[in-house]
Design an enzyme around this catalytic site. Sequence first.
Site, mmCIF file in Angstrom:
data_model
loop_
_atom_site.group_PDB
_atom_site.id
_atom_site.type_symbol
_atom_site.label_atom_id
_atom_site.label_comp_id
_atom_site.label_asym_id
_atom_site.label_seq_id
_atom_site.Cartn_x
_atom_site.Cartn_y
_atom_site.Cartn_z
ATOM 1 N N PRO A 25 54.400 79.279 41.790
ATOM 2 C CG PRO A 25 52.907 77.809 42.813
ATOM 3 C CD PRO A 25 53.332 79.249 42.789
ATOM 4 C CB CYS A 27 54.473 72.361 36.089
ATOM 5 S SG CYS A 27 53.632 71.620 37.472
ATOM 6 C CD GLN A 103 52.314 74.549 44.392
ATOM 7 O OE1 GLN A 103 52.668 74.152 43.277
ATOM 8 N NE2 GLN A 103 51.232 75.288 44.578
ATOM 9 C CE1 TYR A 185 47.175 68.663 39.065
ATOM 10 C CE2 TYR A 185 47.384 70.955 39.739
ATOM 11 C CZ TYR A 185 47.472 69.982 38.762
ATOM 12 O OH TYR A 185 47.834 70.299 37.479
ATOM 13 N NE ARG A 233 49.065 79.065 44.132
ATOM 14 C CZ ARG A 233 49.460 79.553 42.956
ATOM 15 N NH1 ARG A 233 49.377 78.810 41.865
ATOM 16 N NH2 ARG A 233 49.971 80.766 42.845
ATOM 17 C CG LEU A 304 45.604 87.335 33.807
ATOM 18 C CD1 LEU A 304 44.239 87.437 33.157
ATOM 19 C CD2 LEU A 304 46.694 87.358 32.729
ATOM 20 N N GLY A 326 53.374 84.807 37.632
ATOM 21 C CA GLY A 326 53.782 83.644 36.857
ATOM 22 C C GLY A 326 54.255 84.040 35.471
ATOM 23 N NE ARG A 327 49.560 83.355 32.749
ATOM 24 C CZ ARG A 327 48.241 83.398 32.611
ATOM 25 N NH1 ARG A 327 47.684 82.947 31.504
ATOM 26 N NH2 ARG A 327 47.483 83.897 33.571
#
Length: 361
Positions: A25, A27, A103, A185, A233, A304, A326-327
């Site tokens: 996920p 944003c 999510q 969160y 998560r 990573l 992700g990245r």
Amino acid sequence: MPDIALFTPHSVRSVTFRNRIWVAPMCQYSVDREDGVPTDWHLVHLGSYARGGAGLVMTEATGVSAVGRISAEDTGIYTDEQRDAWARIVGFLHEQGTVAGIQLAHAGRKASVFREWGPEKGTRPIGQGGWQSVAPSAIAFDGYDAPAELTTAEVVDVVTQFRDAARRSIDAGFDVLEIHAAHGYLLHQFLSPLSNSREDQYGGSLENRARLLLEIVASIRAEVGDDVPVFVRFSATDYADDGWDVEQTATVAAWARDAGADLFDVSSGGLVGGVTIPLGPGYQVPFAEHVKQQAGVEVNAVGLITEAEQANEIVASGAADAVMMGREIMRDPHFPLRAAHQLGVTLDYWPRQYHRAQWRS
Ligand SMILES: Cc1cc2nc3c(=O)[nH]c(=O)nc-3n(C[C@H](O)[C@H](O)[C@H](O)COP(=O)(O)O)c2cc1C
């Protein structure tokens, strides 16, 4: 069927993932009218991962209520207009042969901030488009405005918000629901003793701190029936003395499994600032593996993971059932297609339009 672990399909309840490379996920802060309705950006952003061969495409943290959004530019799933806009995106993901996940999130005390790349930083004040954030206790996150403590009745309302969001998600066509209980969160704020000093049934003991999450899991399971995979998560640790840790994560994962959750997406950190996180390739994999072994549950690793061989080894070794990326997948949305080529796997889900790109000559 390929015998490379990373490309072996995996089933959870009625859903089969075509491989173990899943999109984390992320944003996007890209809602135009601050109404939580996803846009063409989300269609292309998420659609590119579906086209690129991912086994699961997960949306960004999507608010179960307006006050639960991180920023005013976050997507939501608390109105019918949002549901209908998601349905169009889910339709494209399905057309590309992937599984669509959403999510479900509530930001708690980390809500009402300016979007990441804007000129302003931190809490977005009321009067400038921001709103009063809420939390288990009136304890502010580093540098943020103090949240209002939720009453017991308001905590119960949060369960309803997650359940209603689950219903709208299913109606939009999503196959997988992920409950966001990580990264500091709202649900993580309830779990961690560092942010929860409540004296009602939602604070104190581990059972009490986990109660809201477990009620949400049970309520969503009752709402969506037996076929739909529900993920949670977690942050496996706060990296802080007397905080939330991997043992509590494993214990609560087992409870959440008993309440109806299926798979745990194991991340870390985000509850308090100023801590040292030992970043490095696959640095969160040992947390995922620990939760899997200790609780006897399915997990995915994240953090990573950037190379095909590395991702395959994580799955092949049994440390995790899948990886999320992700990245790296933002850098290369076709990472799964490329990884298959690198690992010598022939896929039958190259997009027809791109079939000539399968071969180098
Ligand atoms: C741009 C961006 C947005 C993110 N948004 C979310 C989010 O909405 N929900 C979430 O749980 N994690 C979020 N994360 C964390 C990622 O899901 C992931 O756990 C993290 O980036 C580590 O994986 P990576 O090293 O493959 O990027 C975000 C990360 C990035 C880079």
